[in-house]
Design an enzyme around this catalytic site. Structure first.
Site, PDB file in Angstrom:
ATOM      1  N   HIS A  40       4.768  -1.867   4.336  1.00  0.00           N
ATOM      2  CA  HIS A  40       4.702  -2.471   5.669  1.00  0.00           C
ATOM      3  C   HIS A  40       5.676  -3.645   5.784  1.00  0.00           C
ATOM      4  CE1 HIS A  40       2.653  -6.077   4.206  1.00  0.00           C
ATOM      5  NE2 HIS A  40       1.954  -5.259   3.430  1.00  0.00           N
ATOM      6  N   GLU A 119      -4.674  -1.660   0.959  1.00  0.00           N
ATOM      7  CA  GLU A 119      -4.366  -2.646  -0.072  1.00  0.00           C
ATOM      8  C   GLU A 119      -5.625  -3.030  -0.842  1.00  0.00           C
ATOM      9  OE1 GLU A 119      -2.776  -3.788  -2.397  1.00  0.00           O
ATOM     10  OE2 GLU A 119      -1.151  -4.890  -1.417  1.00  0.00           O
TER      11      GLU A 119
END
Length: 248
Positions: A40, A119
């Site tokens: 990202h 994550e």
């Protein structure tokens, strides 16, 4: 016929000895399944070097720099858009926002979500800088550095993240066999996939670095001595946009 690393096919040579079986770099039988792994873009936590976890975290979105980074990566990938079959993302805000930019740049109309690629959760450490954690939780930080099984701040351990990431990998390789998947994820899941593909110990995560909006490409295929082993190769690691065409 499958060529080995030295160009051999695993058959017997002139002296009767058998060459080593193929270990990589070739895709026998069915076409490989490729993962175009995209980290990202930048968030305010990235620039401030704060621990930033998954859905249980502060869940920050992209900042202006992060959006520009992902847009540049999407434009770099655009020439190979016809080779990418699906865009997949972690459910976390910054990856979903990044995936939407990537999908638009590739001319894809849908972003699919897989929770397995979120994550690591950092628990009470989330939102803290490394310096702050070292001051407030010095002993736990040292424990974390020395153990793949310790969950920082009551979050997740590297081992637990590895388990769910590899379960996600199984889903992707089963669902999209022979296709190319653009997967927008995070530092820990991407490094976990790289370590697994290279058959490296999980501790190698400490020695890998990933730039925001960077691209890593892994190919998976079936091969090995008996022709039924799942194998992988890494074509690209931590690549960022350049004047050179993307090497998919």
């Amino acid at each position: 016929m499958t060529a080995g690393l030295d160009g051999s096919d695993g058959s017997a040579g002139a002296d009767g000895t058998k060459a080593a079986p193929a270990r990589g770099w070739s895709f026998p039988g069915q076409p490989p399944t490729r993962l175009v792994l995209i980290r990202h873009g930048e968030t305010d936590h990235t620039t401030e070097r704060r621990f930033s976890g998954g859905l249980l975290s502060a869940n920050p979105g992209l900042n202006d720099t992060g959006r520009s980074q992902v847009q540049a990566t999407a434009e770099w990938l655009a020439p190979v858009a016809d080779q990418i079959d699906v865009v997949l993302a972690s459910p976390v805000r910054r990856t979903r926002e990044s995936a939407e930019i990537v999908a638009a740049g590739l001319g894809k109309h849908e972003v699919l979500i897989d929770d397995g690629f979120a994550e690591m959760e950092f628990g009470t450490w989330d939102g803290m800088t490394f310096v702050e954690v070292s001051e407030v939780f010095p002993e736990e930080l040292q424990t974390w550095f020395g153990s793949m099984d310790h969950a920082p701040g009551g979050g997740e351990s590297f081992r637990s993240v590895e388990k769910r990431v590899l379960e996600g990998l199984d889903r992707v390789l089963t669902t999209y066999a022979g296709k190319t998947v653009a997967l927008v994820s995070h530092v820990t899941p991407i490094k976990t996939l790289v370590a697994h593909a290279l058959e490296a110990p999980l501790t190698s995560l400490y020695r890998l670095e990933l730039t925001p909006a960077s691209v890593t490409v892994l190919s998976y295929f079936v091969g090995g001595e008996n022709g039924d082993e799942r194998m992988a190769s890494m074509r690209t690691f931590n690549a960022t946009p350049s004047a050179t065409a993307f090497p998919l």
